[in-house]
Motif scaffolding. Structure first.
Motif, PDB file in Angstrom:
ATOM      1  N   PHE A   2       0.848  -1.190   0.000  1.00 13.99           N
ATOM      2  CA  PHE A   2       0.000   0.000   0.000  1.00 13.99           C
ATOM      3  C   PHE A   2       0.888   1.246   0.000  1.00 13.99           C
ATOM      4  O   PHE A   2       1.557   1.536   0.990  1.00 13.99           O
ATOM      5  N   GLN A   3       0.883   1.995  -1.098  1.00 13.91           N
ATOM      6  CA  GLN A   3       1.747   3.166  -1.200  1.00 13.91           C
ATOM      7  C   GLN A   3       1.067   4.441  -0.734  1.00 13.91           C
ATOM      8  O   GLN A   3       1.726   5.341  -0.210  1.00 13.91           O
ATOM      9  N   ARG A   4      -0.255   4.537  -0.933  1.00 15.38           N
ATOM     10  CA  ARG A   4      -0.990   5.741  -0.527  1.00 15.38           C
ATOM     11  C   ARG A   4      -1.925   5.370   0.630  1.00 15.38           C
ATOM     12  O   ARG A   4      -2.898   4.634   0.447  1.00 15.38           O
ATOM     13  N   VAL A   5      -1.615   5.898   1.812  1.00 20.90           N
ATOM     14  CA  VAL A   5      -2.288   5.448   3.040  1.00 20.90           C
ATOM     15  C   VAL A   5      -2.914   6.619   3.779  1.00 20.90           C
ATOM     16  O   VAL A   5      -2.309   7.693   3.911  1.00 20.90           O
ATOM     17  N   LEU A   6      -4.132   6.409   4.257  1.00 19.86           N
ATOM     18  CA  LEU A   6      -4.857   7.403   5.052  1.00 19.86           C
ATOM     19  C   LEU A   6      -4.920   6.905   6.487  1.00 19.86           C
ATOM     20  O   LEU A   6      -5.456   5.825   6.758  1.00 19.86           O
ATOM     21  N   ILE A   7      -4.362   7.667   7.421  1.00 21.99           N
ATOM     22  CA  ILE A   7      -4.369   7.298   8.839  1.00 21.99           C
ATOM     23  C   ILE A   7      -5.332   8.230   9.577  1.00 21.99           C
ATOM     24  O   ILE A   7      -5.128   9.442   9.619  1.00 21.99           O
ATOM     25  N   CYS A   8      -6.386   7.644  10.130  1.00 20.81           N
ATOM     26  CA  CYS A   8      -7.422   8.430  10.821  1.00 20.81           C
ATOM     27  C   CYS A   8      -7.217   8.349  12.330  1.00 20.81           C
ATOM     28  O   CYS A   8      -7.037   7.258  12.876  1.00 20.81           O
ATOM     29  N   THR A   9      -7.272   9.469  13.002  1.00 18.88           N
ATOM     30  CA  THR A   9      -7.103   9.475  14.453  1.00 18.88           C
ATOM     31  C   THR A   9      -8.080  10.442  15.105  1.00 18.88           C
ATOM     32  O   THR A   9      -8.374  11.510  14.563  1.00 18.88           O
ATOM     33  N   GLY A  14      -4.551   6.557  19.980  1.00 20.80           N
ATOM     34  CA  GLY A  14      -3.112   6.325  19.938  1.00 20.80           C
ATOM     35  C   GLY A  14      -2.500   6.442  18.558  1.00 20.80           C
ATOM     36  O   GLY A  14      -1.274   6.484  18.417  1.00 20.80           O
ATOM     37  N   LEU A  15      -3.326   6.529  17.517  1.00 18.07           N
ATOM     38  CA  LEU A  15      -2.789   6.522  16.154  1.00 18.07           C
ATOM     39  C   LEU A  15      -2.063   7.813  15.793  1.00 18.07           C
ATOM     40  O   LEU A  15      -1.276   7.837  14.842  1.00 18.07           O
ATOM     41  N   HIS A  16      -2.320   8.887  16.540  1.00 16.33           N
ATOM     42  CA  HIS A  16      -1.575  10.121  16.285  1.00 16.33           C
ATOM     43  C   HIS A  16      -0.086   9.945  16.606  1.00 16.33           C
ATOM     44  O   HIS A  16       0.745  10.735  16.160  1.00 16.33           O
ATOM     45  N   ARG A  17       0.250   8.904  17.367  1.00 12.43           N
ATOM     46  CA  ARG A  17       1.668   8.614  17.634  1.00 12.43           C
ATOM     47  C   ARG A  17       2.416   8.279  16.350  1.00 12.43           C
ATOM     48  O   ARG A  17       3.639   8.452  16.256  1.00 12.43           O
ATOM     49  N   LEU A  18       1.685   7.795  15.345  1.00 11.31           N
ATOM     50  CA  LEU A  18       2.340   7.374  14.107  1.00 11.31           C
ATOM     51  C   LEU A  18       2.968   8.538  13.351  1.00 11.31           C
ATOM     52  O   LEU A  18       3.768   8.327  12.440  1.00 11.31           O
ATOM     53  N   THR A  19       2.614   9.781  13.714  1.00 13.10           N
ATOM     54  CA  THR A  19       3.254  10.937  13.085  1.00 13.10           C
ATOM     55  C   THR A  19       4.757  10.948  13.355  1.00 13.10           C
ATOM     56  O   THR A  19       5.520  11.547  12.592  1.00 13.10           O
ATOM     57  N   HIS A  20       5.165  10.286  14.435  1.00 16.11           N
ATOM     58  CA  HIS A  20       6.594  10.221  14.772  1.00 16.11           C
ATOM     59  C   HIS A  20       7.326   9.111  14.015  1.00 16.11           C
ATOM     60  O   HIS A  20       8.554   9.008  14.117  1.00 16.11           O
ATOM     61  N   PHE A  21       6.583   8.288  13.269  1.00 22.10           N
ATOM     62  CA  PHE A  21       7.185   7.084  12.708  1.00 22.10           C
ATOM     63  C   PHE A  21       7.014   7.003  11.190  1.00 22.10           C
ATOM     64  O   PHE A  21       6.885   5.915  10.628  1.00 22.10           O
ATOM     65  N   VAL A  22       7.049   8.154  10.532  1.00 21.15           N
ATOM     66  CA  VAL A  22       6.905   8.190   9.081  1.00 21.15           C
ATOM     67  C   VAL A  22       8.031   7.421   8.399  1.00 21.15           C
ATOM     68  O   VAL A  22       7.806   6.680   7.428  1.00 21.15           O
ATOM     69  N   LEU A 130      -9.180  -1.844   4.947  1.00 22.84           N
ATOM     70  CA  LEU A 130      -9.095  -1.158   6.232  1.00 22.84           C
ATOM     71  C   LEU A 130      -8.149  -1.927   7.151  1.00 22.84           C
ATOM     72  O   LEU A 130      -8.300  -3.142   7.313  1.00 22.84           O
ATOM     73  N   LEU A 131      -7.198  -1.224   7.734  1.00 29.60           N
ATOM     74  CA  LEU A 131      -6.336  -1.842   8.741  1.00 29.60           C
ATOM     75  C   LEU A 131      -6.779  -1.317  10.098  1.00 29.60           C
ATOM     76  O   LEU A 131      -6.657  -0.125  10.386  1.00 29.60           O
ATOM     77  N   VAL A 132      -7.323  -2.216  10.925  1.00 27.74           N
ATOM     78  CA  VAL A 132      -7.877  -1.826  12.216  1.00 27.74           C
ATOM     79  C   VAL A 132      -6.883  -2.174  13.310  1.00 27.74           C
ATOM     80  O   VAL A 132      -6.498  -3.337  13.467  1.00 27.74           O
ATOM     81  N   LEU A 133      -6.450  -1.159  14.065  1.00 32.15           N
ATOM     82  CA  LEU A 133      -5.471  -1.330  15.133  1.00 32.15           C
ATOM     83  C   LEU A 133      -6.130  -1.107  16.486  1.00 32.15           C
ATOM     84  O   LEU A 133      -6.927  -0.185  16.649  1.00 32.15           O
ATOM     85  N   ARG A 134      -5.784  -1.934  17.458  1.00 32.07           N
ATOM     86  CA  ARG A 134      -6.344  -1.786  18.792  1.00 32.07           C
ATOM     87  C   ARG A 134      -5.645  -0.628  19.511  1.00 32.07           C
ATOM     88  O   ARG A 134      -4.435  -0.664  19.728  1.00 32.07           O
ATOM     89  N   PRO A 135      -6.368   0.419  19.875  1.00 33.55           N
ATOM     90  CA  PRO A 135      -5.757   1.597  20.498  1.00 33.55           C
ATOM     91  C   PRO A 135      -4.934   1.296  21.740  1.00 33.55           C
ATOM     92  O   PRO A 135      -3.862   1.876  21.936  1.00 33.55           O
ATOM     93  N   GLN A 136      -5.424   0.393  22.586  1.00 32.30           N
ATOM     94  CA  GLN A 136      -4.696   0.094  23.816  1.00 32.30           C
ATOM     95  C   GLN A 136      -3.309  -0.462  23.529  1.00 32.30           C
ATOM     96  O   GLN A 136      -2.359  -0.222  24.286  1.00 32.30           O
ATOM     97  N   LEU A 137      -3.181  -1.187  22.416  1.00 31.20           N
ATOM     98  CA  LEU A 137      -1.901  -1.774  22.057  1.00 31.20           C
ATOM     99  C   LEU A 137      -0.940  -0.708  21.535  1.00 31.20           C
ATOM    100  O   LEU A 137       0.209  -0.618  21.974  1.00 31.20           O
ATOM    101  N   ILE A 138      -1.412   0.121  20.601  1.00 31.05           N
ATOM    102  CA  ILE A 138      -0.572   1.173  20.023  1.00 31.05           C
ATOM    103  C   ILE A 138      -0.117   2.150  21.110  1.00 31.05           C
ATOM    104  O   ILE A 138       1.016   2.630  21.104  1.00 31.05           O
ATOM    105  N   SER A 139      -0.994   2.441  22.045  1.00 30.93           N
ATOM    106  CA  SER A 139      -0.682   3.413  23.090  1.00 30.93           C
ATOM    107  C   SER A 139       0.391   2.922  24.056  1.00 30.93           C
ATOM    108  O   SER A 139       1.094   3.723  24.673  1.00 30.93           O
TER     109      SER A 139
END
Length: 293
Positions: A2-9, A14-22, A130-139
Motif C-alpha cells: 500500500f503506497q498511498r495510506v490514510l491514517i485516521c485518528t 493512539g494513532l496520532h503517535r504514528l506521526t513520529h514514525f513516518v 481497512l487496517l484496524v489497530l487496537r488503540p490500547q496496544l498502540i498506546s
C-alpha cells in the motif's frame, strides 16, 4: 503493497503517535501518508457549523508532531469538521488512498448495534482495505517497539479460510498484493481452516480434516507462485478462539479477513466471524470489503 495510506485518528486511539514514525512506515512501502482528524460540527447555534477553533488546535497538534520525513514520502495533514465517515470517504477519494488505518475500541455486539461504529459504516461504503489497530496496544508500545511494528505491518498475514466466497476473495486479494508489491513487504502467510466443533456426535462434519488439508495445499501452491512463504493448518473448535490461538503461535503481523455482512442488517441477527474477530482480536486486522457491483 500500500503506497498511498490514510491514517485516521481521534487522538484517543493512539494513532496520532504514528506521526513520529513516518520513516518506519516508509520501510513498509508507503509513499504518501495522510493524517486525518475529524472535528464534530459546532451545534450550539441554530445552524451547525465548522468548529474553527478545534480545527486549528488539531492542525497544530498534528503538524508539530510530524518529524522529518524521507524525501520520497509525501506527508499531508487534513483536519475537517463534519461526520467522520463522510470525511474519511471524501479524503480517501481526494488522495486516492489504497489503505485506511483506523483504531477500534473493543465492544460488545449489543453496544455496536446501539451506537454503530466508524469501522462498520466504512466497511459497506468503500472497497478500500481497512487496517484496524487496537488503540490500547498502540498506546502502550515503546518507541522502539512501535518502530519495528510500523516497519513490518504486513510482513506476515494469517488468513482464516473455509472455502466460502468471502474466503476465496480474501485469498485473491492477498495474492494480488503480493504480485504488485515493489519489494517483499509481504513475505509470508498462514492459511488456517477451523472446522467448527458442534460437540454432537450425531451431527457429522461437512468437511473432513483431510479434505480441508488438501484444499489448503492447492491454495498454498498457488500463493507460492507469487513468491510467498506459505504454511497451512487445520484446526477444530470455535473459529475465533482457534484463529487467535493460531495467530499467537504463528508470529504474525496481522489477521486478514473479508466479509459481506459487517455493518448490515444481518449483523443485527447473527454475528459474523469477521465482526466477532474485530471485537476480540488484539492483533491488527486487515479487512477487505467486498467488491460492489
Amino acid at each position: 503493497m500500500f503506497q498511498r495510506v490514510l491514517i485516521c485518528t481521534d487522538f484517543s486511539d493512539g494513532l496520532h503517535r504514528l506521526t513520529h514514525f513516518v520513516s518506519s512506515l516508509a520501510l513498509a512501502g508507503m509513499k504518501q501518508i495522510v493524517f486525518l482528524h475529524a472535528v464534530p460540527l459546532w451545534e450550539k447555534g441554530i445552524i451547525p457549523r465548522a468548529d474553527t477553533e478545534k480545527i486549528e488546535q488539531a492542525q497544530t497538534r498534528l503538524t508539530e508532531t510530524v518529524g522529518e520525513s524521507p524525501t520520497d514520502v509525501e506527508v499531508k495533514i487534513e483536519v475537517q469538521s463534519g461526520k467522520p465517515v463522510e470525511i474519511i470517504l471524501k479524503v480517501a477519494q481526494t488522495y486516492q488512498s489504497q489503505l485506511i488505518i483506523l483504531g477500534s475500541q473493543s465492544r460488545s455486539l449489543l453496544t455496536e448495534k446501539l451506537v454503530g461504529g466508524t469501522m462498520a459504516d466504512l466497511s459497506h461504503k468503500t472497497t478500500i482495505p481497512l487496517l484496524v489497530l487496537r488503540p490500547q496496544l498502540i498506546s502502550t508500545y515503546t518507541s522502539e517497539e512501535l518502530t519495528l511494528r510500523c516497519q513490518h505491518l504486513f510482513r506476515s498475514l494469517l488468513l482464516p479460510y473455509n472455502d466460502t466466497q468471502a474466503a476465496n476473495y480474501l485469498v485473491q486479494q492477498v495474492k494480488q498484493l503480493a504480485q504488485q508489491q515493489s519489494d517483499r513487504y509481504l513475505q509470508q502467510c498462514k492459511l488456517c481452516w477451523v472446522l467448527e466443533d458442534t460437540g454432537r456426535r450425531e451431527v457429522p462434519k461437512k468437511i473432513l480434516p483431510q479434505q480441508a488439508g488438501q484444499t489448503l495445499s492447492q491454495i498454498k501452491a498457488d500463493l507460492e507462485k507469487v513468491n510467498l512463504q506459505v504454511e497451512t493448518e487445520v484446526r477444530e473448535g470455535h473459529c475465533v478462539t482457534q484463529i487467535l490461538e493460531a495467530a499467537t503461535m504463528a508470529d504474525i503481523s496481522a489477521i486478514a479477513v473479508s466479509s459481506g455482512t459487517i455493518g448490515k442488517l444481518q449483523e443485527w441477527l447473527v454475528s459474523s466471524f469477521a465482526s466477532e474477530l474485530l471485537r476480540c482480536s488484539w492483533y491488527p486486522v486487515l479487512f477487505f470489503p467486498p467488491q460492489r457491483g
